[in-house]
Structures are given as structure tokens and as C-alpha cells.
Design a protein around this motif. Structure first.
Motif, PDB file in Angstrom:
ATOM      1  N   THR A   1       1.155  18.566 -28.947  1.00  0.00           N
ATOM      2  CA  THR A   1       0.231  19.214 -28.035  1.00  0.00           C
ATOM      3  C   THR A   1       0.601  18.906 -26.587  1.00  0.00           C
ATOM      4  N   VAL A   2       0.944  17.664 -26.315  1.00  0.00           N
ATOM      5  CA  VAL A   2       1.340  17.267 -24.961  1.00  0.00           C
ATOM      6  C   VAL A   2       2.619  17.987 -24.551  1.00  0.00           C
ATOM      7  N   THR A   3       3.569  18.071 -25.462  1.00  0.00           N
ATOM      8  CA  THR A   3       4.828  18.761 -25.162  1.00  0.00           C
ATOM      9  C   THR A   3       4.586  20.237 -24.870  1.00  0.00           C
ATOM     10  N   ALA A   4       3.737  20.880 -25.641  1.00  0.00           N
ATOM     11  CA  ALA A   4       3.408  22.287 -25.399  1.00  0.00           C
ATOM     12  C   ALA A   4       2.739  22.461 -24.044  1.00  0.00           C
ATOM     13  N   PHE A   5       1.856  21.546 -23.683  1.00  0.00           N
ATOM     14  CA  PHE A   5       1.197  21.614 -22.380  1.00  0.00           C
ATOM     15  C   PHE A   5       2.203  21.441 -21.247  1.00  0.00           C
ATOM     16  N   LEU A   6       3.120  20.496 -21.394  1.00  0.00           N
ATOM     17  CA  LEU A   6       4.122  20.283 -20.350  1.00  0.00           C
ATOM     18  C   LEU A   6       5.042  21.497 -20.210  1.00  0.00           C
ATOM     19  N   ASP A   7       5.378  22.133 -21.321  1.00  0.00           N
ATOM     20  CA  ASP A   7       6.185  23.353 -21.255  1.00  0.00           C
ATOM     21  C   ASP A   7       5.443  24.456 -20.502  1.00  0.00           C
ATOM     22  N   ARG A   8       4.161  24.598 -20.790  1.00  0.00           N
ATOM     23  CA  ARG A   8       3.353  25.609 -20.097  1.00  0.00           C
ATOM     24  C   ARG A   8       3.221  25.277 -18.615  1.00  0.00           C
ATOM     25  N   LEU A   9       3.038  24.020 -18.308  1.00  0.00           N
ATOM     26  CA  LEU A   9       2.933  23.583 -16.918  1.00  0.00           C
ATOM     27  C   LEU A   9       4.233  23.847 -16.159  1.00  0.00           C
ATOM     28  N   ALA A  10       5.354  23.578 -16.801  1.00  0.00           N
ATOM     29  CA  ALA A  10       6.649  23.839 -16.172  1.00  0.00           C
ATOM     30  C   ALA A  10       6.848  25.333 -15.938  1.00  0.00           C
ATOM     31  N   GLU A  11       6.397  26.145 -16.905  1.00  0.00           N
ATOM     32  CA  GLU A  11       6.523  27.589 -16.764  1.00  0.00           C
ATOM     33  C   GLU A  11       5.672  28.099 -15.606  1.00  0.00           C
ATOM     34  N   LEU A  12       4.436  27.616 -15.510  1.00  0.00           N
ATOM     35  CA  LEU A  12       3.548  28.051 -14.422  1.00  0.00           C
ATOM     36  C   LEU A  12       4.031  27.543 -13.068  1.00  0.00           C
ATOM     37  N   GLY A  13       4.635  26.370 -13.061  1.00  0.00           N
ATOM     38  CA  GLY A  13       5.124  25.796 -11.807  1.00  0.00           C
ATOM     39  C   GLY A  13       6.500  26.288 -11.413  1.00  0.00           C
ATOM     40  N   GLY A  14       7.118  27.056 -12.284  1.00  0.00           N
ATOM     41  CA  GLY A  14       8.436  27.580 -11.969  1.00  0.00           C
ATOM     42  C   GLY A  14       9.550  26.566 -12.164  1.00  0.00           C
ATOM     43  N   LEU A  15       9.289  25.519 -12.915  1.00  0.00           N
ATOM     44  CA  LEU A  15      10.323  24.515 -13.174  1.00  0.00           C
ATOM     45  C   LEU A  15      11.184  24.962 -14.345  1.00  0.00           C
ATOM     46  N   SER A  16      12.458  24.777 -14.214  1.00  0.00           N
ATOM     47  CA  SER A  16      13.348  25.148 -15.314  1.00  0.00           C
ATOM     48  C   SER A  16      13.366  24.025 -16.348  1.00  0.00           C
ATOM     49  N   PRO A  17      13.714  24.351 -17.581  1.00  0.00           N
ATOM     50  CA  PRO A  17      13.804  23.307 -18.619  1.00  0.00           C
ATOM     51  C   PRO A  17      14.848  22.241 -18.286  1.00  0.00           C
ATOM     52  N   GLN A  18      15.835  22.590 -17.453  1.00  0.00           N
ATOM     53  CA  GLN A  18      16.849  21.614 -17.064  1.00  0.00           C
ATOM     54  C   GLN A  18      16.257  20.502 -16.203  1.00  0.00           C
ATOM     55  N   VAL A  19      15.125  20.768 -15.570  1.00  0.00           N
ATOM     56  CA  VAL A  19      14.465  19.744 -14.751  1.00  0.00           C
ATOM     57  C   VAL A  19      13.533  18.895 -15.613  1.00  0.00           C
ATOM     58  N   LEU A  20      12.788  19.524 -16.478  1.00  0.00           N
ATOM     59  CA  LEU A  20      11.782  18.815 -17.262  1.00  0.00           C
ATOM     60  C   LEU A  20      12.389  18.045 -18.434  1.00  0.00           C
ATOM     61  N   SER A  21      13.412  18.569 -19.034  1.00  0.00           N
ATOM     62  CA  SER A  21      14.012  17.951 -20.218  1.00  0.00           C
ATOM     63  C   SER A  21      14.523  16.532 -19.968  1.00  0.00           C
ATOM     64  N   PRO A  22      15.273  16.273 -18.887  1.00  0.00           N
ATOM     65  CA  PRO A  22      15.729  14.888 -18.668  1.00  0.00           C
ATOM     66  C   PRO A  22      14.589  13.897 -18.467  1.00  0.00           C
ATOM     67  N   MET A  23      13.518  14.352 -17.839  1.00  0.00           N
ATOM     68  CA  MET A  23      12.382  13.447 -17.637  1.00  0.00           C
ATOM     69  C   MET A  23      11.725  13.107 -18.969  1.00  0.00           C
ATOM     70  N   LEU A  24      11.558  14.087 -19.833  1.00  0.00           N
ATOM     71  CA  LEU A  24      10.960  13.833 -21.148  1.00  0.00           C
ATOM     72  C   LEU A  24      11.861  12.946 -21.999  1.00  0.00           C
ATOM     73  N   LYS A  25      13.173  13.161 -21.902  1.00  0.00           N
ATOM     74  CA  LYS A  25      14.106  12.313 -22.636  1.00  0.00           C
ATOM     75  C   LYS A  25      14.010  10.866 -22.156  1.00  0.00           C
ATOM     76  N   ALA A  26      13.918  10.668 -20.840  1.00  0.00           N
ATOM     77  CA  ALA A  26      13.824   9.311 -20.293  1.00  0.00           C
ATOM     78  C   ALA A  26      12.536   8.627 -20.745  1.00  0.00           C
ATOM     79  N   VAL A  27      11.448   9.362 -20.765  1.00  0.00           N
ATOM     80  CA  VAL A  27      10.176   8.799 -21.239  1.00  0.00           C
ATOM     81  C   VAL A  27      10.279   8.427 -22.714  1.00  0.00           C
ATOM     82  N   GLY A  28      10.863   9.303 -23.519  1.00  0.00           N
ATOM     83  CA  GLY A  28      11.040   9.011 -24.939  1.00  0.00           C
ATOM     84  C   GLY A  28      11.923   7.796 -25.174  1.00  0.00           C
ATOM     85  N   ILE A  29      13.006   7.708 -24.420  1.00  0.00           N
ATOM     86  CA  ILE A  29      13.892   6.550 -24.538  1.00  0.00           C
ATOM     87  C   ILE A  29      13.149   5.276 -24.157  1.00  0.00           C
TER      88      ILE A  29
END
Length: 128
Positions: free
Chosen positions: A50-78
Motif C-alpha cells: 500500500t505504501v509503495t502504491a501511494f509513493l508511486d501515485r505521489l511521484a506521478e502527481l509530482g512529476g517525478l520519474s521512476p529513476q528518481v524515486l527508485s534509488p531512494m526506495l532501494k536505499a531505504v530497503g537496504i
């Protein structure tokens, strides 16, 4: 609220059982803690989706590309996995191994955000 209570109940029950069993068989206590942790993470996986889906929607509304959000999520997961592994190592009285796990996690997190840092550097170079 009930999810947090369930997680707390499983964690407290596992901790008490590990404390009782740990005096006679410490390896069984560690195994019990690992199983309880895996059960809790499995229980929480729905919330993480649910959190991941929300972050994807937030990135889409904010105009952020997945290339920006993906590394941050990977770092948090690591970071989360590293913290969990290091805590288990400390529980097993292997603090040196815990330190190595944390150092490796830091290196892996830096490697994961390297594309993002490279993009920021390219942007700064264009501005200058």
C-alpha cells in the motif's frame, strides 16, 4: 491499530519464549526470534504494498520519474534489511559481524543511490 497490537503480541510472545528457552538452548532462541521476525514481516507485507502504491501515485502527481524515486526506495530497503540483520547478529553475540553487515549495507545503499547522485551532478553541471 489491531495490526500493531498483533505485531506487538507476536513480538512479546517470541521474546518471552526466547528468554525462557535461551538459557538452555541459545541457538533455538535465536531461531525463534528469526522466525518471529519473518512472520511479522510477512504480516506487514500488505501494508508495504500500500505504501509503495501511494509513493508511486505521489511521484506521478509530482512529476517525478521512476529513476528518481527508485534509488531512494532501494536505499531505504537496504537500510531496513541491514538494520534487521545487524540486530540479529548482535543478539547472537556477534557484534563484529554486525559491524561488517552495517558497513556492507552502507556501501550497498551508496551504490543504489549512485544513479540519482549522478543525475544531480549532471543537472548542476548544466546550470553552471
Amino acid at each position: 491499530m489491531s495490526g500493531a497490537l498483533s505485531v506487538a503480541a507476536v513480538a512479546i510472545l517470541a521474546a518471552v519464549c526466547a528468554l525462557v528457552v535461551g538459557k538452555q538452548a541459545p541457538e533455538v532462541a535465536i531461531l525463534l526470534a528469526i522466525c518471529a521476525g519473518a512472520l511479522i514481516l510477512l504480516y506487514c507485507s500488505g501494508a508495504l504494498e500500500t505504501v509503495t502504491a501511494f509513493l508511486d501515485r505521489l511521484a506521478e502527481l509530482g512529476g517525478l520519474s521512476p529513476q528518481v524515486l527508485s534509488p531512494m526506495l532501494k536505499a531505504v530497503g537496504i537500510g531496513l534489511v541491514t538494520r534487521l540483520a545487524a540486530d540479529f547478529c548482535r543478539d547472537a553475540k556477534e557484534s563484529a559481524l554486525a559491524g561488517v553487515v552495517e558497513l556492507a549495507g552502507t556501501a550497498l545503499a551508496l551504490a543504489a543511490v549512485l544513479p540519482l547522485m549522478s543525475a544531480v551532478l549532471d543537472l548542476l553541471a548544466q546550470l553552471l
